[in-house]
Design a protein around this motif. Sequence first.
Motif, PDB file in Angstrom:
ATOM      1  N   GLY A  34      32.023  -1.363  -0.129  1.00 51.77           N
ATOM      2  CA  GLY A  34      30.624  -0.772  -0.699  1.00 51.77           C
ATOM      3  C   GLY A  34      30.559  -1.153  -2.375  1.00 51.77           C
ATOM      4  O   GLY A  34      29.808  -1.188  -2.828  1.00 51.77           O
ATOM      5  N   LEU A  35      31.856  -0.930  -2.807  1.00 50.37           N
ATOM      6  CA  LEU A  35      32.068  -0.968  -4.305  1.00 50.37           C
ATOM      7  C   LEU A  35      31.798  -2.556  -4.714  1.00 50.37           C
ATOM      8  O   LEU A  35      31.348  -2.862  -5.594  1.00 50.37           O
ATOM      9  N   PHE A  42      28.023  -3.355  -4.697  1.00 49.21           N
ATOM     10  CA  PHE A  42      27.477  -2.801  -5.653  1.00 49.21           C
ATOM     11  C   PHE A  42      27.871  -3.875  -6.781  1.00 49.21           C
ATOM     12  O   PHE A  42      26.807  -4.053  -7.613  1.00 49.21           O
ATOM     13  N   HIS A  43      28.774  -4.088  -6.872  1.00 48.47           N
ATOM     14  CA  HIS A  43      29.345  -4.938  -8.295  1.00 48.47           C
ATOM     15  C   HIS A  43      28.678  -6.446  -8.171  1.00 48.47           C
ATOM     16  O   HIS A  43      28.199  -7.023  -9.148  1.00 48.47           O
ATOM     17  N   GLN A  44      28.310  -6.841  -7.079  1.00 49.17           N
ATOM     18  CA  GLN A  44      27.733  -8.128  -6.804  1.00 49.17           C
ATOM     19  C   GLN A  44      26.282  -7.939  -6.601  1.00 49.17           C
ATOM     20  O   GLN A  44      25.511  -8.966  -6.843  1.00 49.17           O
ATOM     21  N   GLY A  45      25.645  -6.799  -6.781  1.00 46.91           N
ATOM     22  CA  GLY A  45      24.509  -6.707  -6.941  1.00 46.91           C
ATOM     23  C   GLY A  45      23.601  -6.459  -5.791  1.00 46.91           C
ATOM     24  O   GLY A  45      22.371  -6.507  -5.569  1.00 46.91           O
ATOM     25  N   GLY A  62      28.334   4.384   5.502  1.00 45.60           N
ATOM     26  CA  GLY A  62      29.367   4.149   6.627  1.00 45.60           C
ATOM     27  C   GLY A  62      30.594   5.022   6.072  1.00 45.60           C
ATOM     28  O   GLY A  62      31.509   5.555   6.896  1.00 45.60           O
ATOM     29  N   ARG A  63      30.845   5.112   4.767  1.00 45.56           N
ATOM     30  CA  ARG A  63      31.888   5.741   4.047  1.00 45.56           C
ATOM     31  C   ARG A  63      31.842   7.325   4.758  1.00 45.56           C
ATOM     32  O   ARG A  63      32.637   8.029   5.051  1.00 45.56           O
ATOM     33  N   ILE A  64      30.487   7.870   4.364  1.00 45.15           N
ATOM     34  CA  ILE A  64      30.383   9.285   4.601  1.00 45.15           C
ATOM     35  C   ILE A  64      30.587   9.597   6.262  1.00 45.15           C
ATOM     36  O   ILE A  64      31.215  10.554   6.543  1.00 45.15           O
ATOM     37  N   PHE A  65      30.274   8.564   6.923  1.00 46.97           N
ATOM     38  CA  PHE A  65      30.436   8.773   8.406  1.00 46.97           C
ATOM     39  C   PHE A  65      31.995   8.805   8.769  1.00 46.97           C
ATOM     40  O   PHE A  65      32.573   9.673   9.335  1.00 46.97           O
ATOM     41  N   ALA A  66      32.856   7.809   8.339  1.00 46.93           N
ATOM     42  CA  ALA A  66      34.174   7.767   8.262  1.00 46.93           C
ATOM     43  C   ALA A  66      34.944   8.859   7.787  1.00 46.93           C
ATOM     44  O   ALA A  66      35.724   9.490   8.329  1.00 46.93           O
ATOM     45  N   GLN A  67      34.369   9.455   6.655  1.00 47.73           N
ATOM     46  CA  GLN A  67      34.989  10.682   5.915  1.00 47.73           C
ATOM     47  C   GLN A  67      34.726  12.034   7.138  1.00 47.73           C
ATOM     48  O   GLN A  67      35.607  12.648   7.285  1.00 47.73           O
ATOM     49  N   GLN A 111      23.164  -3.790   0.859  1.00 46.28           N
ATOM     50  CA  GLN A 111      24.501  -3.550   1.614  1.00 46.28           C
ATOM     51  C   GLN A 111      25.289  -2.369   1.078  1.00 46.28           C
ATOM     52  O   GLN A 111      26.099  -1.735   1.993  1.00 46.28           O
ATOM     53  N   SER A 112      25.457  -2.167  -0.188  1.00 53.07           N
ATOM     54  CA  SER A 112      26.268  -1.216  -0.828  1.00 53.07           C
ATOM     55  C   SER A 112      25.818   0.114  -0.427  1.00 53.07           C
ATOM     56  O   SER A 112      26.690   1.036   0.023  1.00 53.07           O
ATOM     57  N   GLN A 113      24.430   0.445  -0.154  1.00 56.50           N
ATOM     58  CA  GLN A 113      24.059   1.701   0.240  1.00 56.50           C
ATOM     59  C   GLN A 113      24.418   1.961   1.819  1.00 56.50           C
ATOM     60  O   GLN A 113      24.875   3.042   2.151  1.00 56.50           O
TER      61      GLN A 113
END
Length: 116
Positions: free
Chosen positions: A73-74, A77-80, A91-96, A84-86
Amino acid sequence: MAVAATPAVSDQPEAQTPGQIPFDLSQPPIIEGFTPLTKAKDESFKEKFLRKTKENPFVPIGCLGTAGALLYGLRAFHQGKTRQSQMLMRGRIFAQGFTVVAIVVGVFATALKPKQ
């Protein structure tokens, strides 16, 4: 007139047996009517990690999923790539959440397991 103070010396022998050290810090204290549990074997970080992973394999899986989604995700985000970043942050929240649920289930399973 000043009187010199001399320390009081007791003529009574101490209450310890001959050859016994009053406080031996290398040994546990002897308490009448109490038998301590035997000390568990010291285990290395690797041994403990493998044991805990075998007890509850979903926690490391959730941690890896969280870290993977965060890194990708980072990077997105860096690639603009905002969309996809969102999606990866969601997905990160789901995994947490998955990891937290795995920890709670593991704690309850360990608490309900009979002692050996």
